[in-house]
Design an enzyme around this catalytic site. Structure first.
Site, mmCIF file in Angstrom:
data_model
loop_
_atom_site.group_PDB
_atom_site.id
_atom_site.type_symbol
_atom_site.label_atom_id
_atom_site.label_comp_id
_atom_site.label_asym_id
_atom_site.label_seq_id
_atom_site.Cartn_x
_atom_site.Cartn_y
_atom_site.Cartn_z
ATOM 1 N N HIS A 1 47.426 15.494 -0.881
ATOM 2 C CA HIS A 1 48.064 15.531 -2.205
ATOM 3 C C HIS A 1 48.405 14.110 -2.643
ATOM 4 O O HIS A 1 49.011 13.363 -1.887
ATOM 5 C CB HIS A 1 49.346 16.367 -2.162
ATOM 6 C CG HIS A 1 49.080 17.842 -2.195
ATOM 7 N ND1 HIS A 1 49.642 18.675 -3.107
ATOM 8 C CD2 HIS A 1 48.292 18.618 -1.424
ATOM 9 C CE1 HIS A 1 49.224 19.910 -2.910
ATOM 10 N NE2 HIS A 1 48.405 19.904 -1.882
ATOM 11 N N TYR B 1 58.487 20.755 -8.023
ATOM 12 C CA TYR B 1 59.926 20.766 -7.745
ATOM 13 C C TYR B 1 60.608 21.046 -9.083
ATOM 14 O O TYR B 1 60.587 20.198 -9.976
ATOM 15 C CB TYR B 1 60.378 19.412 -7.195
ATOM 16 C CG TYR B 1 59.937 19.139 -5.757
ATOM 17 C CD1 TYR B 1 58.649 18.723 -5.458
ATOM 18 C CD2 TYR B 1 60.834 19.301 -4.700
ATOM 19 C CE1 TYR B 1 58.257 18.469 -4.141
ATOM 20 C CE2 TYR B 1 60.459 19.047 -3.383
ATOM 21 C CZ TYR B 1 59.167 18.631 -3.117
ATOM 22 O OH TYR B 1 58.795 18.385 -1.815
ATOM 23 N N PRO C 1 65.709 20.299 3.428
ATOM 24 C CA PRO C 1 64.242 20.204 3.347
ATOM 25 C C PRO C 1 63.685 19.661 2.035
ATOM 26 O O PRO C 1 62.463 19.487 1.916
ATOM 27 C CB PRO C 1 63.787 21.658 3.555
ATOM 28 C CG PRO C 1 64.952 22.486 3.157
ATOM 29 C CD PRO C 1 66.179 21.687 3.456
ATOM 30 N N LYS D 1 61.214 15.945 5.101
ATOM 31 C CA LYS D 1 61.235 14.890 6.117
ATOM 32 C C LYS D 1 61.422 15.375 7.560
ATOM 33 O O LYS D 1 61.192 14.618 8.506
ATOM 34 C CB LYS D 1 62.356 13.886 5.794
ATOM 35 C CG LYS D 1 62.039 13.001 4.602
ATOM 36 C CD LYS D 1 61.021 11.937 4.963
ATOM 37 C CE LYS D 1 60.381 11.302 3.764
ATOM 38 N NZ LYS D 1 59.044 11.784 3.439
ATOM 39 N N TYR E 1 58.896 9.551 -0.394
ATOM 40 C CA TYR E 1 58.266 10.856 -0.202
ATOM 41 C C TYR E 1 57.021 10.744 0.683
ATOM 42 O O TYR E 1 56.834 11.538 1.605
ATOM 43 C CB TYR E 1 57.909 11.461 -1.567
ATOM 44 C CG TYR E 1 57.552 12.925 -1.483
ATOM 45 C CD1 TYR E 1 58.537 13.903 -1.563
ATOM 46 C CD2 TYR E 1 56.234 13.335 -1.305
ATOM 47 C CE1 TYR E 1 58.227 15.247 -1.468
ATOM 48 C CE2 TYR E 1 55.912 14.677 -1.214
ATOM 49 C CZ TYR E 1 56.911 15.631 -1.294
ATOM 50 O OH TYR E 1 56.593 16.960 -1.197
HETATM 51 C C1 PHB Z 1 56.695 23.481 2.388
HETATM 52 O O1 PHB Z 1 55.538 23.595 1.942
HETATM 53 O O2 PHB Z 1 57.119 24.225 3.274
HETATM 54 C C2 PHB Z 1 57.601 22.442 1.833
HETATM 55 C C3 PHB Z 1 57.123 21.553 0.902
HETATM 56 C C4 PHB Z 1 57.963 20.593 0.377
HETATM 57 C C5 PHB Z 1 59.281 20.548 0.762
HETATM 58 C C6 PHB Z 1 59.775 21.437 1.695
HETATM 59 C C7 PHB Z 1 58.934 22.399 2.242
HETATM 60 O O3 PHB Z 1 60.105 19.615 0.216
#
Ligand code: PHB
Ligand code: APR
Length: 385
Positions: A72, A196, A288, A292, A380
């Protein structure tokens, strides 16, 4: 029974450590309380930094990751009826993330360990660590494992951290007033990139695992119970929080897994005592939102592998003594970034109207200033390893 490194826990930290040590000619035994099936099915995070991907490839366990992992080059921030792309290729050229489920990493590591004749004991009972300062040993299910060093890779709820005498560790902790409801669904992702989303009803995240499996998260109250979240309610809430921009429609499908995870930041200092070294979630937890947790566990294990190699090959203890200090800078940077992403995107009941406007204003800044967007992007994708 005797080994050089006794490892508690067959999560990504314990398994990767065992494998990297094997490549350096150092023996280990992994003790895991759950079954192999359980650890291979446990659905967790799925975003790998480049440093994590490189580590797995160098360790010879990157073949399926390279084939099936999804690179990505950006993420979307969605709020106030608008979508904003954080473009990694422009902001942090040459750096990206790979979406690949943690349980796939675990499967690949278990397969590699077993193929190399590695010793992983599943479903062991009553693991306990003893004599941490001199001639350490582990006991489990009536057996004894003598070792030179113990690696506590048994996650946040494990036994290794509590086996350190009271007063030695200082812990830092923050509980957030909400949890995440995580959902895995058999449906093609409705977006090519992760979304997000910040809404007045709370945060939502659209992620994925493969071209046919989607992963979602919803901000929910801290005491939420999956029983209160039948599939229809989940889809309705995901729609409300994600279908906020023109032209976006969420495709729904069969939900195959759901669970509630508390949101917490936690760090223990130091990450070691005597001959016991903590790695991964045993030493620190991040909320989460910044993706990280797994990456920090891999970073710890890399540092620990180098230190143990110096110890077993040359008898030098300097790097082992400095293990915790070497890890904690990255750990705290990730704590800050995860806290920052969390406060940027979630709704806090304690926030008044003024606080919500501040949050929106900050989101506007992050999505319009190249400097601010670069701060997000470089954290990130992961700071240099
Ligand atoms: C996930 O795909 O499980 C995932 C992706 C991004 C995050 C947290 C979990 O910030
Ligand atoms: N005895 C033996 N094994 C134990 C014990 C115990 N008393 N307690 C816990 N374990 C095992 C757990 O069953 C689990 O398999 O230790 C393992 C710890 O694995 P994880 O919790 O996955 O932790 P870690 O390997 O540090 O992985 C990093 O960061 O953000 C998270 O999702 C990410 O879980 C990942 C973690």
């Amino acid at each position: 029974m005797r080994t050089q490194v006794g490892i508690i826990g067959a999560g990504p930290a314990g398994l990767l450590l065992s494998h990297l040590l094997h490549l350096r000619g150092i023996s280990s035994v992994v003790l895991e309380k759950r079954s192999r099936d359980y650890v291979e099915r446990r659905v967790r995070a799925g975003v790998l930094e480049q440093g994590t991907v490189d580590t797995l490839i160098e360790a010879g366990v990157g073949e399926r990751l390279l084939r099936e992992g999804l690179p990505h080059h950006g993420i979307e921030l969605r709020y106030d009826g608008e979508r904003h792309r954080i473009a990694f290729e422009k902001l942090v050229p040459g750096r990206a993330i790979t979406v690949y489920g943690q349980q796939e990493v675990v499967k690949d590591l278990i397969a590699a360990r077993l193929e190399a004749g590695g010793d992983i004991r599943f479903e062991v009972e009553d693991v306990a660590a003893h004599s941490l300062e001199d001639r350490p040993y582990l006991t489990f299910g009536g057996e004894r494992l003598d070792c030179d060093v113990i690696a506590g890779c048994d996650g946040f709820h494990g036994v290794s951290r509590p086996s350190i005498p009271p007063g030695v560790l200082k812990t830092y902790e923050r509980d957030y007033p909400f949890a995440w409801l995580g959902v895995l669904a058999e449906v093609a992702p409705s977006s090519e990139e992760l979304i997000y989303a910040r809404t007045e009803r709370g945060f939502a995240l659209h992620s994925m695992r493969s071209p046919t499996i989607s992963r979602f998260y919803l901000q929910v109250p801290p005491d939420a119970d999956v029983a209160e979240w039948p599939d229809e309610r989940i889809w309705a809430e995901l729609r409300t929080r994600l279908e906020t921009v023109p032209g976006f429609a969420l495709t729904t499908g069969a939900i195959i897994e759901k669970s509630v995870t508390p949101m917490r930041g936690f760090v223990t200092e130091p990450m070691q005592h005597g001959r016991l070294y903590l790695a991964g979630d045993a030493a620190h937890i991040v909320p989460p939102t910044g993706a990280k947790g797994l990456n920090l566990a891999v970073a710890d294990v890399r540092v620990l592998t180098e230190a143990l190699t110096a110890f077993f090959h040359d008898g030098s203890t300097g790097a082992l003594d400095g293990y915790s200090a070497a890890c904690l800078k990255r750990v705290w940077r990730a704590q800050h970034f995860s806290w920052w992403m969390t406060t940027l995107l979630h709704t806090f009941d304690s926030d008044d109207a003024y606080g919500r406007r501040l949050q929106l204003s900050y989101l506007d800044y992050v999505t319009s200033s190249e400097a601010a967007a670069t701060t997000l992007a470089e954290n990130y994708v992961g700071l240099p390893w």
